[in-house]
Design an enzyme around this catalytic site. Structure first.
Site, PDB file in Angstrom:
ATOM      1  N   ASP A 179       0.785  -1.134   0.092  1.00 32.80           N
ATOM      2  CA  ASP A 179      -0.172   0.187  -0.162  1.00 32.80           C
ATOM      3  C   ASP A 179       0.816   1.182   0.092  1.00 32.80           C
ATOM      4  OD1 ASP A 179      -2.611  -1.018  -0.141  1.00 32.80           O
ATOM      5  OD2 ASP A 179      -2.760  -1.585   1.944  1.00 32.80           O
ATOM      6  N   ASP A 229      -6.747  -3.809  -5.807  1.00 32.54           N
ATOM      7  CA  ASP A 229      -6.392  -2.523  -5.439  1.00 32.54           C
ATOM      8  C   ASP A 229      -5.054  -2.284  -5.747  1.00 32.54           C
ATOM      9  OD1 ASP A 229      -8.081  -4.339  -4.223  1.00 32.54           O
ATOM     10  OD2 ASP A 229      -8.237  -3.104  -2.100  1.00 32.54           O
TER      11      ASP A 229
HETATM   12  N1  GLY Z   1      -7.685  -2.301   0.404  1.00 26.67           N
HETATM   13  C1  GLY Z   1      -8.221  -1.354  -0.101  1.00 26.67           C
HETATM   14  C2  GLY Z   1      -9.782  -1.347   0.023  1.00 26.67           C
HETATM   15  O1  GLY Z   1     -10.368  -1.750   1.072  1.00 26.67           O
HETATM   16  O2  GLY Z   1     -10.430  -0.754  -0.952  1.00 26.67           O
END
Ligand code: GLY
Length: 408
Positions: free
Chosen positions: A118, A177
């Site tokens: 992330d 993501d």
């Molecule tokens: N991990 C990012 C989301 O929950 O969209």
């Protein structure tokens, strides 16, 4: 509804909406400034009252309305700094720069955290925006180190960056993501001239395009790979309704991610992928008339399901950019205007409520019973980004403010 019908509807609505868009962003930013002052105060209060050290920025509210503050390690830690930079960008008011700076500097610790994918969400949305708007070399160094750390998670046999560590269900999970973290890598190549970041991003995007998507261009959430052979082991939708379902925010991440990949590479395959994803989202019979989806397209038919305003905000921001590249540009821009219209009319918090968050009704992780139908900081981030893009287009400027000019 078929794409053709949507096009007719969009053109009929187009004129009214573009007039509306002229002052929509001004009104929403006036509201955002007011609310964010409250959120700054609430965050300070919560930090003083709390016992945990190192808490930095607001993430969401509990069902009781208490503020959840997170440490820089949390994947949502960089969005608030980004929101403050967007307020600075829109208003040019130094007050917002002064507010964002400490939240941004505190993110520097994350540049060496190799245990997360992330990095883009955390560092690019905070420090990346700071560098774009200030050109401060300190920020540039943080971006480069963060990109170096992120690519240590790349497995060349698979052709992807690993998303999560130490999860016994998966060997090498990659989530949709993760497309969002590639923007940091493209930026690192531009800043350093080192093409390895770019190549990693492109390989990840290509592998994701091959394995994450179904024939109708919806995507799974998680693909688990065998790290030795690169073979796909499982296809799942961990954060959605079922493995075969279409989790709303995941579809929005894909739309945004491939639009951004087209911007950075000029490769038409990514443009087509973004258009196909937009086709899936906006032709979906489960999409409500206000274009703010339920949290999962396949759960929409069940009673009492929450919406996900964050998915709508992410899609709106992506659509403004896509509208400048695609032959369907008018349609995409009209859709984005309609989303912002809905968010502004029915999803904004009342002034002085929601502890200063902007949008109500986002859903974080429904299967984990976490953050259901609450304000969440990333919904606000993409809402502000979409509003900035809307205003830039209304002013006949390039949709992305690459040069960091403060004049909208
Ligand atoms: N991990 C990012 C989301 O929950 O969209």
């Amino acid at each position: 509804m078929k794409m053709k019908h949507l096009l007719i509807l969009a053109l009929l609505n187009g004129l009214t909406l573009s007039l509306f868009a002229q002052n929509n962003a001004d009104k929403a930013f006036a509201f955002a400034q007011h609310q964010t002052k409250l959120l700054l105060n609430e965050t300070d209060k919560a930090k003083k009252a709390g016992t945990k050290p190192n808490l930095l920025s607001p993430r969401s509210l509990t069902p009781n309305g208490d503020l959840i503050i997170v440490a820089p390690k949390d994947w949502c830690s960089g969005f608030f700094a980004g929101n403050l930079w967007f307020l600075y960008e829109y208003t040019g008011d130094k007050y917002w720069k002064e507010q964002s700076t400490p939240y941004t500097i505190a993110m520097e610790t994350e540049k060496i955290d190799s245990g997360t994918h992330d990095m883009g969400f955390k560092v690019y949305n905070s420090v990346g925006n700071a560098y774009r708007l200030t050109h401060d070399q300190q920020y540039k160094a943080v971006i480069l180190q963060s990109a170096k750390t992120l690519i240590t998670r790349f497995n060349p046999v698979i052709g992807c960056l690993k998303s999560w560590d130490n999860r016994k269900e998966w060997k090498f999970p990659v989530i949709i993501d993760n497309m969002m973290n590639l923007e940091l890598l493209f930026e690192a190549t531009k800043l350093s001239g080192d093409s390895s970041f770019y190549k990693t991003a492109v390989t990840h995007a290509n592998t994701t395009m091959k394995n994450h998507f179904r024939d109708n261009y919806s995507s799974y959430h998680v693909i688990d790979y065998d790290p030795e052979t690169g073979r796909v082991l499982h296809k799942q939708t961990h954060q959605g309704f079922s493995d075969s379902s279409s989790w709303a925010r995941g579809q929005a991440w894909g739309l945004y991610g491939y639009t951004m990949c087209y911007r950075e590479t000029g490769n038409k395959i990514y443009l087509q992928q973004a258009e196909n994803i937009a086709g899936f989202i906006f032709s979906n019979p489960a999409m409500p008339a206000d274009l703010v989806p339920y949290w999962d397209y396949d759960a929409a038919k069940l009673p009492g399901q929450p919406r996900d305003a964050s998915a709508a905000a992410i899609a709106a921001s992506a659509l403004y950019e896509l509208s400048t590249y695609s032959k369907n540009g008018d349609l995409y821009k009209t859709m984005a205007d309609r989303i912002l219209n809905s968010l502004g009319r029915s999803y904004q918090a009342r002034p002085d409520s929601a502890r200063g968050f902007l949008l109500l009704h986002s859903t974080g992780h429904k299967p984990a019973k976490s953050e259901i139908d609450v304000p969440i900081v990333y919904a606000d981030y993409y809402y502000l980004e979409a509003l900035l893009r809307q205003k830039r287009l209304a002013n006949k400027k390039a949709v992305i403010n690459v040069a960091g000019s403060l004049k909208n």
